[in-house]
Design an enzyme around this catalytic site. Structure first.
Site, PDB file in Angstrom:
ATOM      1  N   THR A 138       0.781  -1.221   0.000  1.00 40.91           N
ATOM      2  CA  THR A 138       0.000   0.000   0.000  1.00 40.91           C
ATOM      3  C   THR A 138       0.812   1.270   0.000  1.00 40.91           C
ATOM      4  OG1 THR A 138      -1.625   1.273   1.176  1.00 40.91           O
ATOM      5  CG2 THR A 138      -0.025   0.163   2.502  1.00 40.91           C
ATOM      6  N   ASN A 191     -11.354  15.405  -5.977  1.00 41.58           N
ATOM      7  CA  ASN A 191     -11.001  14.667  -7.189  1.00 41.58           C
ATOM      8  C   ASN A 191     -11.679  15.137  -8.472  1.00 41.58           C
ATOM      9  OD1 ASN A 191      -9.124  12.563  -6.281  1.00 41.58           O
ATOM     10  ND2 ASN A 191     -10.804  12.077  -4.890  1.00 41.58           N
TER      11      ASN A 191
END
Lengths: 407, 407
Positions: free
Chosen positions: A192, A402
């Site tokens: 990750t 975003n």
């Protein structure tokens, strides 16, 4: 600049780790006035382990680390923030090689002893002139604290993230510190984000890798913000051995259990902080799945719930819409029997045996959902498989971060 | 009430289908003043086919239809809007049985000839008194048009959705009409939402099922709004045979190809309309994946792109952030080679051979992204597998619809 996450936790007091000397510099990968290159010099004898993204479009940094990890030793870590260098073809590969070679020249080691990680926009080759100037600057700079390093590796993060654990090995007290960055594009697939762990313990690289794999499975692999797996996910653990313990090589060695437990706790703490800084997050959500047919099945069902936009928006709206949890169990593609399923919010069972509980009282559930720490429990009633994963809610903040800007 | 989707299309002129008589009534499943129960009486001799959700938590309606479909004949369809009756245990099952029995009594047929579908909130048993009163009302009401039926089956839909196709079988012209509802919780797994197709053609049930399966694979199974598969997805096709053609039983029969093509086109039209009414949608997105190793692999990669929150928010922001497409390919778990990949927005190739194209000019891409119809193309350069799927962007509207109210 995005506001600090309401779920932020304070940066803990992280002690220096003997044999690891962090420094930061301004490479100016973006139009900002902040440190964005981190250089950690490591003493000879440092062992290393790592877990890396399974993305089929991994960055050249990930490929570089994957190869370097086979040797098991490390002398330096270089982290670039603001440019991930992913999907940049030969130019990206050349940039990583040049950066590793320059760090090796500074330290008098092999380029393969230098680990490189980059995070930021995909598709733009890392500007090698800026990277080299930044590296030279960091090499000449004074040693900094872990907080400075944690800030320098961040991108859309709204707070710096770090953790510390201690363990006793024989007659020596060892320390583990970790720093991590990550906020969006979080759905680690075996690995990750960018996370770096440093310990003064002596641990053989093969055993360190075994321990890191274990810790990873219960921490970084159990979190998701948006289900989008990054091309650059990297977690590296460096053990300098400076504390002088008899090197750990297996669980038969005294102190190995304590070290493993400390590493597990450290990774979990770091992973949780990433979720707490999930883009737009207003709630920290723990999803517990029990009595699935296997642990793997439980994990996939838990992830189906944790990645469901309808579940995540319901939590954002403090809406006890447990039907969306049913939906997410049903779509997971894993064994489940509707009429054996029970669902819990906090400590309140809301549905069992295929329907809402008799005389269901929403008040305690509504109270639970008003909080910042949400717990969803699903009992499948089938076997002994279990899993816990963590995520955050899906809010207007995620869309704003975003969609409302041009990258 | 949510505003009409900016991607809405006008409801087409749908002719009556001989042998199928729709009627609507107010069952008042919610506090609203609109028709929410639809009853379609079908003449004797009507054959039926269907595709149903693969959810492990399917509604009792889905289970009922799955069983009834094995017989291949139909006399009625009952659709409830406002309550999905899913996850309601024995009470939900009993409600479906009672409703089917009552419709059968009205028509003098077997309960197994009655098909039932419900949509709306999960977890609340369908109130049988309201359902029966609504059914009785619809039975006594005058026949309505398909527009009334399309409106009565909707929930969060912002526009009624229907389609028509014609085909020639031998010396007979046959007509197919379809109505569909769906807006959120859209990620059909072999089936989708509630969709109903009626034709006056005579088609043997086994062959009708074969044709519907084929049409479904290229339409309903290729759309997603939020990746969340419903517990109630149902598409049923009814063929009354009233036009008097020689019944179609295989592709060897004259007109079978024309009928199949008409059914394919009808299903695709309906599926696209569901995407156009995706919750909060402002852009209709087509994702084309070519040269994957197999069609299945191409489909999974296309769905990984179509379900990526970061891709969908980038499109919402009219941001040519092709790196997020790379990310979504990389995480799909399917064979892909970064350095063989090429990516296209509209007609402009933005990246190929593992990096951005030489002298990439963003202007035509930015222009394309300003439109409402967006095309993303990914060429994997590996084999002959291909797939096309459709989705919409992810906007503040989705969050508002799903988080800003209490259900």
């Amino acid at each position: 600049m995005t506001e600090r996450s309401p779920l932020a936790v304070p940066f803990p007091l992280l002690p220096p780790i003997a044999g690891a000397r962090p420094a930061v510099a301004r490479a100016r990968y973006k139009e900002w006035d902040r440190c964005d290159l981190t250089f950690v010099a490591l003493d000879e004898g440092t062992s290393v382990a790592g877990v890396l993204t399974n993305s089929k479009c991994a960055s050249p940094e990930v490929e570089w680390c994957r190869k370097a990890l086979t040797l098991g030793s490390a002398r330096a870590l270089v982290v670039n923030a603001g440019n991930s260098n992913a999907f940049t073809g030969n130019r990206g590969r050349a940039a990583v090689e040049a950066l590793a070679a320059r760090a090796a020249a500074h330290l008098g080691c092999q380029p393969s002893d230098v680990f490189v990680a980059s995070t930021g926009v995909i598709g733009v080759p890392l500007p090698i002139d800026k990277a080299e100037a930044g590296l030279d600057g960091a090499f000449g700079a004074a040693e900094c604290g872990w907080l400075d390093a944690a800030e320098a590796i961040g991108t859309t993060d709204t707070f710096p993230k770090g953790a510390v654990q201690r363990a006793v090995i024989g007659d020596r007290a060892v320390t583990l510190v970790g720093i991590i960055k990550g906020s969006g594009m979080i759905a680690p697939d075996m690995a990750t984000m960018l996370g770096f762990i440093f310990t003064d313990a002596a641990v053989e690289p093969g055993f360190l890798q075994q321990l890191l794999n274990h810790a990873n499975r219960r921490s970084f692999s159990c979190i998701t913000v948006d289900g989008d797996t990054s091309t650059s996910d990297t977690v590296l653990a460096f053990a300098t051995g400076k504390v002088g313990n008899a090197p750990l090589a297996s669980f038969d060695d005294p102190g190995a259990d304590a070290f493993a437990a400390a590493l597990d706790a450290l990774c979990l703490d770091l992973a949780h902080q990433v979720v707490r800084d999930g883009e737009g997050a207003s709630k920290f959500i723990e999803v517990q799945v029990t009595r699935a047919i296997t642990d793997g099945s439980a994990h996939r069902i838990a992830m189906s719930i944790a990645n469901s936009p309808l579940v995540k928006t319901a939590i954002a709206g403090e809406d006890a819409n447990w039907g969306r949890v049913v939906m997410a169990v049903g779509k997971a593609g894993e064994p489940a029997e509707r009429d054996k399923l029970s669902i819990r919010f906090g400590n309140t069972i809301v549905a069992s045996n295929g329907c809402a509980v008799e005389g269901y009282d929403e008040a305690p559930v509504a109270q639970h959902l008003k909080g910042q720490e949400i717990e969803i429990g699903v009992d499948l009633g089938l076997g002994a498989g279990r899993a816990t994963v963590w995520t955050c809610d899906l809010t207007h903040g995620y869309i704003s971060i975003n969609a409302d800007y041009r990258s």
